[in-house]
Design a protein around this motif. Structure first.
Motif, PDB file in Angstrom:
ATOM      1  N   GLY A  45     -19.297   0.324 -30.042  1.00 18.33           N
ATOM      2  CA  GLY A  45     -19.184  -0.950 -29.337  1.00 18.33           C
ATOM      3  C   GLY A  45     -18.775  -0.751 -27.893  1.00 18.33           C
ATOM      4  N   HIS A  46     -17.828   0.128 -27.674  1.00 17.14           N
ATOM      5  CA  HIS A  46     -17.375   0.392 -26.302  1.00 17.14           C
ATOM      6  C   HIS A  46     -18.496   1.029 -25.476  1.00 17.14           C
ATOM      7  CE1 HIS A  46     -15.012   2.011 -22.960  1.00 17.14           C
ATOM      8  NE2 HIS A  46     -14.202   0.999 -23.212  1.00 17.14           N
ATOM      9  N   ARG A  47     -19.270   1.872 -26.113  1.00 17.41           N
ATOM     10  CA  ARG A  47     -20.374   2.535 -25.417  1.00 17.41           C
ATOM     11  C   ARG A  47     -21.477   1.545 -25.036  1.00 17.41           C
ATOM     12  NH1 ARG A  47     -25.314   4.505 -26.096  1.00 17.41           N
ATOM     13  NH2 ARG A  47     -25.535   3.878 -28.269  1.00 17.41           N
ATOM     14  N   THR A  48     -21.760   0.581 -25.891  1.00 16.39           N
ATOM     15  CA  THR A  48     -22.922  -0.291 -25.690  1.00 16.39           C
ATOM     16  C   THR A  48     -22.614  -1.640 -25.042  1.00 16.39           C
ATOM     17  OG1 THR A  48     -22.719  -1.133 -27.953  1.00 16.39           O
ATOM     18  CG2 THR A  48     -24.190   0.749 -27.603  1.00 16.39           C
ATOM     19  N   LEU A  49     -21.377  -2.093 -25.104  1.00 18.25           N
ATOM     20  CA  LEU A  49     -21.056  -3.387 -24.496  1.00 18.25           C
ATOM     21  C   LEU A  49     -20.999  -3.276 -22.974  1.00 18.25           C
ATOM     22  CD1 LEU A  49     -18.234  -4.712 -26.842  1.00 18.25           C
ATOM     23  CD2 LEU A  49     -20.499  -5.727 -26.517  1.00 18.25           C
ATOM     24  N   PRO A  51     -19.504  -4.181 -19.256  1.00 18.41           N
ATOM     25  CA  PRO A  51     -18.137  -4.436 -18.796  1.00 18.41           C
ATOM     26  C   PRO A  51     -17.791  -5.929 -18.869  1.00 18.41           C
ATOM     27  CG  PRO A  51     -19.226  -2.905 -17.333  1.00 18.41           C
ATOM     28  CD  PRO A  51     -20.282  -3.423 -18.285  1.00 18.41           C
ATOM     29  N   ASN A  52     -16.554  -6.206 -19.174  1.00 19.92           N
ATOM     30  CA  ASN A  52     -16.016  -7.574 -19.316  1.00 19.92           C
ATOM     31  C   ASN A  52     -16.594  -8.329 -20.501  1.00 19.92           C
ATOM     32  OD1 ASN A  52     -14.258  -7.382 -17.049  1.00 19.92           O
ATOM     33  ND2 ASN A  52     -16.074  -7.574 -15.755  1.00 19.92           N
ATOM     34  N   SER A  53     -17.150  -7.599 -21.466  1.00 24.85           N
ATOM     35  CA  SER A  53     -17.684  -8.230 -22.678  1.00 24.85           C
ATOM     36  C   SER A  53     -16.577  -8.402 -23.718  1.00 24.85           C
ATOM     37  CB  SER A  53     -18.790  -7.380 -23.295  1.00 24.85           C
ATOM     38  OG  SER A  53     -19.916  -7.354 -22.471  1.00 24.85           O
ATOM     39  N   PRO A  54     -16.569  -9.566 -24.374  1.00 25.90           N
ATOM     40  CA  PRO A  54     -15.612  -9.764 -25.466  1.00 25.90           C
ATOM     41  C   PRO A  54     -16.215  -9.307 -26.790  1.00 25.90           C
ATOM     42  CG  PRO A  54     -16.749 -11.813 -25.020  1.00 25.90           C
ATOM     43  CD  PRO A  54     -17.268 -10.791 -24.026  1.00 25.90           C
ATOM     44  N   ALA A  85      -9.223  -3.579 -24.374  1.00 24.73           N
ATOM     45  CA  ALA A  85      -7.993  -4.346 -24.192  1.00 24.73           C
ATOM     46  C   ALA A  85      -7.909  -5.310 -25.371  1.00 24.73           C
ATOM     47  CB  ALA A  85      -8.037  -5.120 -22.880  1.00 24.73           C
ATOM     48  N   VAL A  86      -6.770  -5.357 -26.028  1.00 23.48           N
ATOM     49  CA  VAL A  86      -6.577  -6.311 -27.124  1.00 23.48           C
ATOM     50  C   VAL A  86      -6.095  -7.616 -26.496  1.00 23.48           C
ATOM     51  CG1 VAL A  86      -5.338  -6.834 -29.257  1.00 23.48           C
ATOM     52  CG2 VAL A  86      -6.071  -4.476 -28.783  1.00 23.48           C
ATOM     53  N   GLU A  87      -6.949  -8.621 -26.533  1.00 22.32           N
ATOM     54  CA  GLU A  87      -6.637  -9.913 -25.935  1.00 22.32           C
ATOM     55  C   GLU A  87      -5.720 -10.733 -26.830  1.00 22.32           C
ATOM     56  OE1 GLU A  87      -8.211 -11.266 -22.726  1.00 22.32           O
ATOM     57  OE2 GLU A  87      -7.926  -9.090 -22.664  1.00 22.32           O
ATOM     58  N   SER A  88      -5.975 -10.679 -28.142  1.00 21.52           N
ATOM     59  CA  SER A  88      -5.114 -11.407 -29.074  1.00 21.52           C
ATOM     60  C   SER A  88      -5.351 -10.908 -30.487  1.00 21.52           C
ATOM     61  CB  SER A  88      -5.364 -12.919 -29.008  1.00 21.52           C
ATOM     62  OG  SER A  88      -6.669 -13.231 -29.461  1.00 21.52           O
ATOM     63  N   LEU A  89      -4.373 -11.166 -31.309  1.00 18.46           N
ATOM     64  CA  LEU A  89      -4.459 -10.902 -32.741  1.00 18.46           C
ATOM     65  C   LEU A  89      -3.937 -12.168 -33.397  1.00 18.46           C
ATOM     66  CD1 LEU A  89      -3.551  -7.651 -34.539  1.00 18.46           C
ATOM     67  CD2 LEU A  89      -2.950  -9.860 -35.515  1.00 18.46           C
ATOM     68  N   LEU A  90      -4.830 -12.941 -33.965  1.00 18.71           N
ATOM     69  CA  LEU A  90      -4.490 -14.240 -34.536  1.00 18.71           C
ATOM     70  C   LEU A  90      -4.578 -14.171 -36.057  1.00 18.71           C
ATOM     71  CD1 LEU A  90      -3.989 -17.323 -34.143  1.00 18.71           C
ATOM     72  CD2 LEU A  90      -6.476 -17.580 -34.146  1.00 18.71           C
ATOM     73  N   ARG A 111      -2.527 -10.151 -44.848  1.00 16.61           N
ATOM     74  CA  ARG A 111      -3.168 -11.257 -44.141  1.00 16.61           C
ATOM     75  C   ARG A 111      -4.549 -10.863 -43.663  1.00 16.61           C
ATOM     76  NH1 ARG A 111       1.116 -10.012 -39.485  1.00 16.61           N
ATOM     77  NH2 ARG A 111      -0.015  -8.312 -38.502  1.00 16.61           N
ATOM     78  N   GLU A 112      -5.279 -11.871 -43.223  1.00 17.45           N
ATOM     79  CA  GLU A 112      -6.581 -11.697 -42.596  1.00 17.45           C
ATOM     80  C   GLU A 112      -6.433 -12.190 -41.162  1.00 17.45           C
ATOM     81  OE1 GLU A 112     -10.669 -12.396 -44.598  1.00 17.45           O
ATOM     82  OE2 GLU A 112     -10.024 -14.305 -43.741  1.00 17.45           O
ATOM     83  N   SER A 113      -6.866 -11.378 -40.212  1.00 18.30           N
ATOM     84  CA  SER A 113      -6.661 -11.711 -38.799  1.00 18.30           C
ATOM     85  C   SER A 113      -7.951 -11.611 -38.010  1.00 18.30           C
ATOM     86  CB  SER A 113      -5.643 -10.753 -38.173  1.00 18.30           C
ATOM     87  OG  SER A 113      -4.408 -10.830 -38.830  1.00 18.30           O
ATOM     88  N   VAL A 114      -7.991 -12.358 -36.921  1.00 18.04           N
ATOM     89  CA  VAL A 114      -9.071 -12.251 -35.939  1.00 18.04           C
ATOM     90  C   VAL A 114      -8.512 -11.442 -34.771  1.00 18.04           C
ATOM     91  CG1 VAL A 114     -10.632 -13.476 -34.382  1.00 18.04           C
ATOM     92  CG2 VAL A 114     -10.040 -14.471 -36.615  1.00 18.04           C
ATOM     93  N   VAL A 115      -9.141 -10.321 -34.489  1.00 14.31           N
ATOM     94  CA  VAL A 115      -8.709  -9.459 -33.389  1.00 14.31           C
ATOM     95  C   VAL A 115      -9.731  -9.645 -32.261  1.00 14.31           C
ATOM     96  CG1 VAL A 115      -8.122  -7.128 -32.669  1.00 14.31           C
ATOM     97  CG2 VAL A 115      -7.725  -7.824 -35.045  1.00 14.31           C
ATOM     98  N   ALA A 116      -9.255 -10.180 -31.135  1.00  7.65           N
ATOM     99  CA  ALA A 116     -10.119 -10.420 -29.971  1.00  7.65           C
ATOM    100  C   ALA A 116      -9.947  -9.268 -28.985  1.00  7.65           C
ATOM    101  CB  ALA A 116      -9.766 -11.734 -29.304  1.00  7.65           C
ATOM    102  N   LEU A 117     -11.054  -8.606 -28.675  1.00 10.97           N
ATOM    103  CA  LEU A 117     -11.041  -7.458 -27.779  1.00 10.97           C
ATOM    104  C   LEU A 117     -11.842  -7.767 -26.530  1.00 10.97           C
ATOM    105  CD1 LEU A 117     -11.897  -4.638 -30.379  1.00 10.97           C
ATOM    106  CD2 LEU A 117      -9.623  -5.452 -29.672  1.00 10.97           C
ATOM    107  N   LEU A 118     -11.569  -7.002 -25.488  1.00  8.72           N
ATOM    108  CA  LEU A 118     -12.330  -7.091 -24.247  1.00  8.72           C
ATOM    109  C   LEU A 118     -12.603  -5.675 -23.774  1.00  8.72           C
ATOM    110  CD1 LEU A 118     -13.417  -8.995 -21.964  1.00  8.72           C
ATOM    111  CD2 LEU A 118     -11.272  -8.478 -20.781  1.00  8.72           C
ATOM    112  N   LYS A 119     -13.872  -5.423 -23.453  1.00  6.63           N
ATOM    113  CA  LYS A 119     -14.193  -4.127 -22.839  1.00  6.63           C
ATOM    114  C   LYS A 119     -14.006  -4.310 -21.325  1.00  6.63           C
ATOM    115  CE  LYS A 119     -17.622  -0.712 -21.707  1.00  6.63           C
ATOM    116  NZ  LYS A 119     -19.010  -0.320 -21.772  1.00  6.63           N
ATOM    117  N   PRO A 120     -13.000  -3.623 -20.782  1.00  5.26           N
ATOM    118  CA  PRO A 120     -12.747  -3.782 -19.329  1.00  5.26           C
ATOM    119  C   PRO A 120     -13.913  -3.274 -18.490  1.00  5.26           C
ATOM    120  CG  PRO A 120     -10.933  -2.636 -20.433  1.00  5.26           C
ATOM    121  CD  PRO A 120     -12.040  -2.780 -21.424  1.00  5.26           C
TER     122      PRO A 120
END
Length: 120
Positions: A45-49, A51-54, A85-90, A111-120
């Motif tokens: 994911g980091h390789r293919t996204l 920059p600034n992709s969530p 960058a981990v934007e949030s863990l909800l 628990r089950e969580s939504v992890v929001a990431l951002l490729k800087p």
């Protein structure tokens, strides 16, 4: 040493040690493989996204032989190691309402969580 083992988090090592000590070597191998696969997904994911992709992931924890695996926290740690960058863990929902002491983290419920990431 094996790259998968070298790149494991302390939490994965702890769970695998408990599983090994209780004779659950196959489950320990499954835990190691699961997180090695997640690391591979993050790397790709980091390789293919661009920059600034969530990117968002839904990750559920598991209880194996009485040991809770905080998959969301481990995943967030792996994501940072892979350059996200981990934007949030909800926390989306508790899977089991009883909490368990988990090292320095404190008490955590499966628990089950939504992890929001951002490729800087």
């Amino acid at each position: 040493a094996d790259d998968a083992v070298d790149s494991e988090s302390d939490a994965v090592r702890e769970v695998c040690a408990v599983l090994h000590s209780s004779g659950e070597r196959r489950r320990a191998a499954t835990v190691q493989s699961y997180f090695a696969d997640l690391r591979g997904v993050l790397r790709e994911g980091h390789r293919t996204l661009a920059p600034n992709s969530p990117a968002w992931f839904v990750i559920g924890g598991a209880r194996l032989k009485g040991s809770y695996v905080p998959s969301d926290l481990i995943f967030a740690e792996l994501a940072e190691q892979e350059g996200f960058a981990v934007e949030s863990l909800l926390v989306a929902r508790d899977l089991i309402h009883a909490r368990r002491k988990f090292g320095a983290i404190g008490y955590v419920a499966p628990r089950e969580s939504v992890v929001a990431l951002l490729k800087p």
